[in-house]
Design a protein around this motif. Structure first.
Motif, PDB file in Angstrom:
ATOM      1  N   MET A   1       4.218  -8.172  -4.702  1.00 18.06           N
ATOM      2  CA  MET A   1       5.237  -7.933  -3.697  1.00 18.06           C
ATOM      3  C   MET A   1       6.631  -8.093  -4.290  1.00 18.06           C
ATOM      4  SD  MET A   1       3.337  -8.442  -0.320  1.00 18.06           S
ATOM      5  CE  MET A   1       4.827  -8.309   0.570  1.00 18.06           C
ATOM      6  N   THR A   2       6.757  -8.817  -5.374  1.00 13.35           N
ATOM      7  CA  THR A   2       8.070  -8.945  -5.984  1.00 13.35           C
ATOM      8  C   THR A   2       8.500  -7.607  -6.558  1.00 13.35           C
ATOM      9  OG1 THR A   2       7.028  -9.651  -8.036  1.00 13.35           O
ATOM     10  CG2 THR A   2       7.802 -11.381  -6.551  1.00 13.35           C
ATOM     11  N   GLY A   3       9.794  -7.391  -6.540  1.00 12.40           N
ATOM     12  CA  GLY A   3      10.317  -6.137  -7.066  1.00 12.40           C
ATOM     13  C   GLY A   3      10.493  -5.084  -5.998  1.00 12.40           C
ATOM     14  N   GLY A  32      12.193 -16.596   8.063  1.00 15.78           N
ATOM     15  CA  GLY A  32      12.469 -17.497   6.965  1.00 15.78           C
ATOM     16  C   GLY A  32      11.294 -17.792   6.058  1.00 15.78           C
ATOM     17  N   ARG A  33      10.084 -17.372   6.431  1.00 19.85           N
ATOM     18  CA  ARG A  33       8.903 -17.583   5.582  1.00 19.85           C
ATOM     19  C   ARG A  33       8.655 -16.328   4.757  1.00 19.85           C
ATOM     20  NH1 ARG A  33       4.797 -21.183   6.782  1.00 19.85           N
ATOM     21  NH2 ARG A  33       3.915 -20.324   4.843  1.00 19.85           N
ATOM     22  N   SER A  34       8.483 -16.520   3.455  1.00 16.80           N
ATOM     23  CA  SER A  34       8.250 -15.365   2.591  1.00 16.80           C
ATOM     24  C   SER A  34       6.852 -14.810   2.800  1.00 16.80           C
ATOM     25  CB  SER A  34       8.440 -15.746   1.127  1.00 16.80           C
ATOM     26  OG  SER A  34       7.348 -16.528   0.671  1.00 16.80           O
ATOM     27  N   ALA A  35       6.722 -13.504   2.631  1.00 19.87           N
ATOM     28  CA  ALA A  35       5.412 -12.863   2.754  1.00 19.87           C
ATOM     29  C   ALA A  35       4.427 -13.458   1.751  1.00 19.87           C
ATOM     30  CB  ALA A  35       5.558 -11.357   2.537  1.00 19.87           C
ATOM     31  N   GLU A  36       4.909 -13.733   0.541  1.00 17.95           N
ATOM     32  CA  GLU A  36       4.029 -14.287  -0.499  1.00 17.95           C
ATOM     33  C   GLU A  36       3.469 -15.643  -0.090  1.00 17.95           C
ATOM     34  OE1 GLU A  36       1.785 -14.411  -3.797  1.00 17.95           O
ATOM     35  OE2 GLU A  36       3.100 -12.723  -3.279  1.00 17.95           O
ATOM     36  N   SER A  37       4.323 -16.518   0.434  1.00 16.91           N
ATOM     37  CA  SER A  37       3.852 -17.853   0.821  1.00 16.91           C
ATOM     38  C   SER A  37       2.877 -17.780   1.997  1.00 16.91           C
ATOM     39  CB  SER A  37       5.048 -18.744   1.185  1.00 16.91           C
ATOM     40  OG  SER A  37       5.679 -18.295   2.374  1.00 16.91           O
ATOM     41  N   LEU A  38       3.095 -16.851   2.911  1.00 13.13           N
ATOM     42  CA  LEU A  38       2.187 -16.691   4.041  1.00 13.13           C
ATOM     43  C   LEU A  38       0.811 -16.219   3.581  1.00 13.13           C
ATOM     44  CD1 LEU A  38       4.669 -15.059   6.573  1.00 13.13           C
ATOM     45  CD2 LEU A  38       3.552 -17.278   6.856  1.00 13.13           C
ATOM     46  N   LEU A  39       0.798 -15.269   2.643  1.00 10.82           N
ATOM     47  CA  LEU A  39      -0.482 -14.774   2.135  1.00 10.82           C
ATOM     48  C   LEU A  39      -1.201 -15.836   1.311  1.00 10.82           C
ATOM     49  CD1 LEU A  39       0.474 -11.100   1.163  1.00 10.82           C
ATOM     50  CD2 LEU A  39      -0.891 -11.862   3.106  1.00 10.82           C
ATOM     51  N   GLU A  40      -0.455 -16.600   0.580  1.00 12.43           N
ATOM     52  CA  GLU A  40      -1.072 -17.679  -0.199  1.00 12.43           C
ATOM     53  C   GLU A  40      -1.726 -18.712   0.713  1.00 12.43           C
ATOM     54  OE1 GLU A  40       1.869 -19.332  -2.749  1.00 12.43           O
ATOM     55  OE2 GLU A  40       1.861 -17.641  -4.154  1.00 12.43           O
ATOM     56  N   GLU A  41      -1.098 -18.993   1.840  1.00 14.33           N
ATOM     57  CA  GLU A  41      -1.614 -20.019   2.747  1.00 14.33           C
ATOM     58  C   GLU A  41      -2.749 -19.520   3.621  1.00 14.33           C
ATOM     59  OE1 GLU A  41       0.006 -23.102   6.229  1.00 14.33           O
ATOM     60  OE2 GLU A  41       1.426 -21.912   5.038  1.00 14.33           O
ATOM     61  N   PHE A  42      -2.648 -18.260   4.095  1.00 17.00           N
ATOM     62  CA  PHE A  42      -3.599 -17.793   5.096  1.00 17.00           C
ATOM     63  C   PHE A  42      -4.516 -16.668   4.619  1.00 17.00           C
ATOM     64  CE2 PHE A  42       0.068 -19.458   7.496  1.00 17.00           C
ATOM     65  CZ  PHE A  42      -0.573 -20.434   8.236  1.00 17.00           C
ATOM     66  N   GLY A  43      -4.263 -16.111   3.442  1.00 15.37           N
ATOM     67  CA  GLY A  43      -5.099 -15.029   2.951  1.00 15.37           C
ATOM     68  C   GLY A  43      -4.593 -13.661   3.350  1.00 15.37           C
ATOM     69  N   SER A  44      -5.261 -12.641   2.815  1.00 20.06           N
ATOM     70  CA  SER A  44      -4.839 -11.262   3.025  1.00 20.06           C
ATOM     71  C   SER A  44      -6.042 -10.402   3.389  1.00 20.06           C
ATOM     72  CB  SER A  44      -4.187 -10.735   1.739  1.00 20.06           C
ATOM     73  OG  SER A  44      -3.777  -9.399   1.878  1.00 20.06           O
ATOM     74  N   PRO A  45      -5.898  -9.436   4.312  1.00 24.45           N
ATOM     75  CA  PRO A  45      -4.695  -9.060   5.069  1.00 24.45           C
ATOM     76  C   PRO A  45      -4.392 -10.080   6.167  1.00 24.45           C
ATOM     77  CG  PRO A  45      -6.527  -7.710   5.772  1.00 24.45           C
ATOM     78  CD  PRO A  45      -7.022  -8.525   4.609  1.00 24.45           C
ATOM     79  N   LEU A  46      -3.162 -10.030   6.677  1.00 23.23           N
ATOM     80  CA  LEU A  46      -2.705 -11.063   7.600  1.00 23.23           C
ATOM     81  C   LEU A  46      -1.752 -10.479   8.635  1.00 23.23           C
ATOM     82  CD1 LEU A  46      -2.484 -14.161   8.265  1.00 23.23           C
ATOM     83  CD2 LEU A  46      -0.486 -14.178   6.743  1.00 23.23           C
ATOM     84  N   TYR A  47      -2.041 -10.739   9.908  1.00 26.02           N
ATOM     85  CA  TYR A  47      -1.096 -10.428  10.967  1.00 26.02           C
ATOM     86  C   TYR A  47      -0.153 -11.616  11.121  1.00 26.02           C
ATOM     87  CZ  TYR A  47      -4.266  -6.710  12.552  1.00 26.02           C
ATOM     88  OH  TYR A  47      -5.055  -5.597  12.632  1.00 26.02           O
ATOM     89  N   ARG A 330      -2.010  -7.232   0.278  1.00 26.38           N
ATOM     90  CA  ARG A 330      -1.722  -7.305  -1.157  1.00 26.38           C
ATOM     91  C   ARG A 330      -2.052  -5.993  -1.847  1.00 26.38           C
ATOM     92  NH1 ARG A 330      -0.372 -12.110  -3.158  1.00 26.38           N
ATOM     93  NH2 ARG A 330      -0.889 -14.026  -2.012  1.00 26.38           N
ATOM     94  N   VAL A 331      -1.257  -5.664  -2.834  1.00 20.97           N
ATOM     95  CA  VAL A 331      -1.497  -4.486  -3.664  1.00 20.97           C
ATOM     96  C   VAL A 331      -2.610  -4.800  -4.659  1.00 20.97           C
ATOM     97  CG1 VAL A 331      -0.506  -2.977  -5.420  1.00 20.97           C
ATOM     98  CG2 VAL A 331       0.846  -3.607  -3.408  1.00 20.97           C
ATOM     99  N   GLY A 332      -3.546  -3.867  -4.801  1.00 25.30           N
ATOM    100  CA  GLY A 332      -4.623  -4.021  -5.777  1.00 25.30           C
ATOM    101  C   GLY A 332      -4.411  -3.081  -6.947  1.00 25.30           C
ATOM    102  N   SER A 333      -5.367  -2.206  -7.191  1.00 27.97           N
ATOM    103  CA  SER A 333      -5.259  -1.298  -8.324  1.00 27.97           C
ATOM    104  C   SER A 333      -4.249  -0.187  -8.043  1.00 27.97           C
ATOM    105  CB  SER A 333      -6.627  -0.677  -8.633  1.00 27.97           C
ATOM    106  OG  SER A 333      -7.070   0.110  -7.539  1.00 27.97           O
ATOM    107  N   ASN A 344      -3.285   1.153  -4.125  1.00 30.70           N
ATOM    108  CA  ASN A 344      -4.333   0.650  -3.241  1.00 30.70           C
ATOM    109  C   ASN A 344      -3.955  -0.722  -2.694  1.00 30.70           C
ATOM    110  OD1 ASN A 344      -6.807   2.575  -3.524  1.00 30.70           O
ATOM    111  ND2 ASN A 344      -6.018   2.328  -5.598  1.00 30.70           N
ATOM    112  N   VAL A 345      -4.242  -0.935  -1.429  1.00 30.97           N
ATOM    113  CA  VAL A 345      -3.978  -2.226  -0.793  1.00 30.97           C
ATOM    114  C   VAL A 345      -5.242  -2.695  -0.088  1.00 30.97           C
ATOM    115  CG1 VAL A 345      -1.508  -1.786  -0.469  1.00 30.97           C
ATOM    116  CG2 VAL A 345      -3.132  -1.084   1.305  1.00 30.97           C
ATOM    117  N   ASP A 346      -5.263  -3.974   0.256  1.00 28.13           N
ATOM    118  CA  ASP A 346      -6.465  -4.524   0.928  1.00 28.13           C
ATOM    119  C   ASP A 346      -6.346  -4.452   2.444  1.00 28.13           C
ATOM    120  OD1 ASP A 346      -4.560  -6.437   1.313  1.00 28.13           O
ATOM    121  OD2 ASP A 346      -5.703  -8.110   0.469  1.00 28.13           O
ATOM    122  N   VAL A 347      -5.586  -3.469   2.913  1.00 30.83           N
ATOM    123  CA  VAL A 347      -5.448  -3.205   4.350  1.00 30.83           C
ATOM    124  C   VAL A 347      -5.997  -1.810   4.605  1.00 30.83           C
ATOM    125  CG1 VAL A 347      -3.827  -2.948   6.259  1.00 30.83           C
ATOM    126  CG2 VAL A 347      -3.389  -4.643   4.465  1.00 30.83           C
TER     127      VAL A 347
END
Length: 354
Positions: A1-3, A32-47, A330-333, A344-347
């Motif tokens: 997600m960076t970049g 105020g919560r970054s997408a990366e930190s939310l995915l790290e805490e709760f997994g992906s995909p995430l509403y 999250r972006v995959g291949s 490709n994404v996991d959504v």
């Protein structure tokens, strides 16, 4: 997600109610919560639901109409827009009523918190079981089929409860010809579109049904209901419908003598970021303009007809919740093939309800 340059991505499409931002790296932040930190805490995909956006949207549409209407306004969240129980619970805290189709949505609405006096059951194909569930729960029914009347009388007798109802009407003013729906590429005018809709009853049909409903044992007719849905974003479109609606109410008073305690104006209000319009541009009209275009003609027409101002009920869904939820993944291949790049994404489609 960076970049990812979310700054430029959000420019021109973000609204003041979104509570979205990005940091210097381009990382998306939600309240105020970054997408990366939310995915790290709760997994992906995430509403991810922005509670601040949800509450702000509800308060804004409520205040827009209540400030222009001298009697109580009941904003009923249409749970079909998103049936997440936490969302329903938050809106219950805000005082929202509810619009339900069938026993499933009725159950979810009560499970998320709801006042039965502020709920309606809609639908053109209600079963005996669904009508029975509504009557037993003390929920009003928007009648949209003649055979509902004897069923409701029977249910009222069986349960010892009164079936409180509103009658759904249809309006087809000639002025609708000038409006074209913006949610489809198929060209047709809204007069033809509304005529083809199965919902509601014309003045002639309603004039015959009102006396029948007033005389039916166990049934209490509280008012009328009109819902056309999200079709066009121009305030004049809503104004045209409101004017025709109040003319219908006035004509029905002449023919039947009945005056409503409730006027339900349905939902379908275009949002600021309005993907139903098939455009990425922000909607130039705000909810306050729609409120004025609806309440103005209604109040004027009621006064001209000598009809006391009733309570105003409404059934917004996507306006309240549409921009409050973000789906993260999250972006995959990454595949490069035939001069194209496939990310490709996991959504998947199954994550994009409705």
């Amino acid at each position: 997600m960076t970049g990812l340059n979310t700054k430029s991505t959000l420019d021109g499409v973000a609204t003041a109610n979104d509570h979205l931002s990005s940091d210097d790296s381009g990382m998306l932040h939600i309240e105020g919560r970054s997408a990366e930190s939310l995915l790290e805490e709760f997994g992906s995909p995430l509403y991810v639901v922005s509670e601040a956006t949800l509450r702000t949207n509800f308060r804004r549409i409520r205040d827009a109409f209540q400030s222009r209407w001298p009697k109580p306004v009941n904003v009923m969240y249409a749970i079909k827009a998103n049936n997440n129980l936490a969302i329903r619970a938050i809106l219950h805290e805000e005082g929202a009523g509810g619009d339900c189709f069938g026993e499933g949505e009725l159950y979810a609405t009560f499970l998320g918190g709801a006042d039965h006096n502020k709920l309606v059951m809609n639908g053109t194909n209600k079963t005996y079981a669904e009508l029975s569930a509504a009557v037993k729960a003390g929920v009003r029914v928007n009648v949209d089929a003649a055979d509902e009347i004897p069923m409701l009388s029977e249910i009222a007798a069986e349960t010892g409860r009164t079936a409180r109802v509103c009658l759904r009407v249809k309006v087809t003013p000639q002025e609708l010809e000038q409006f074209v729906p913006d949610y489809t590429s198929r060209p047709f005018n809204m007069l033809d579109g509304v005529r083809d809709m199965q919902w509601g009853y014309s003045i002639e049909a309603a004039a015959a049904m009102v006396p029948e409903m007033l005389a039916a044992p166990g049934i209490e007719l509280d008012g009328y209901h009109l819902h056309v849905g999200r079709s066009n974003s121009e305030p004049d479109y809503y104004r045209t419908l409101a004017r025709a609606y109040v003319e219908t109410i006035a004509e029905l008073k002449k023919r039947t003598g009945y005056t409503p305690d409730i006027v339900n104006i349905g939902g379908g209000y275009a949002r600021e970021r309005d993907p139903e319009s098939r455009s990425l541009s922000l909607n130039p009209y705000e909810i306050e303009e729609y409120a004025e275009s609806i309440t103005g003609p209604l109040l004027e027409g009621l006064e001209e007809a000598g009809i006391p101002i009733p309570a105003l009920w409404m059934e917004p869904g996507r306006y309240v919740v549409g921009n409050a939820v973000v789906l993260l993944g999250r972006v995959g291949s990454v595949k490069r093939y035939l001069e194209k790049v496939w990310v490709n994404v996991d959504v998947s489609i199954n994550n994009l309800m409705r």
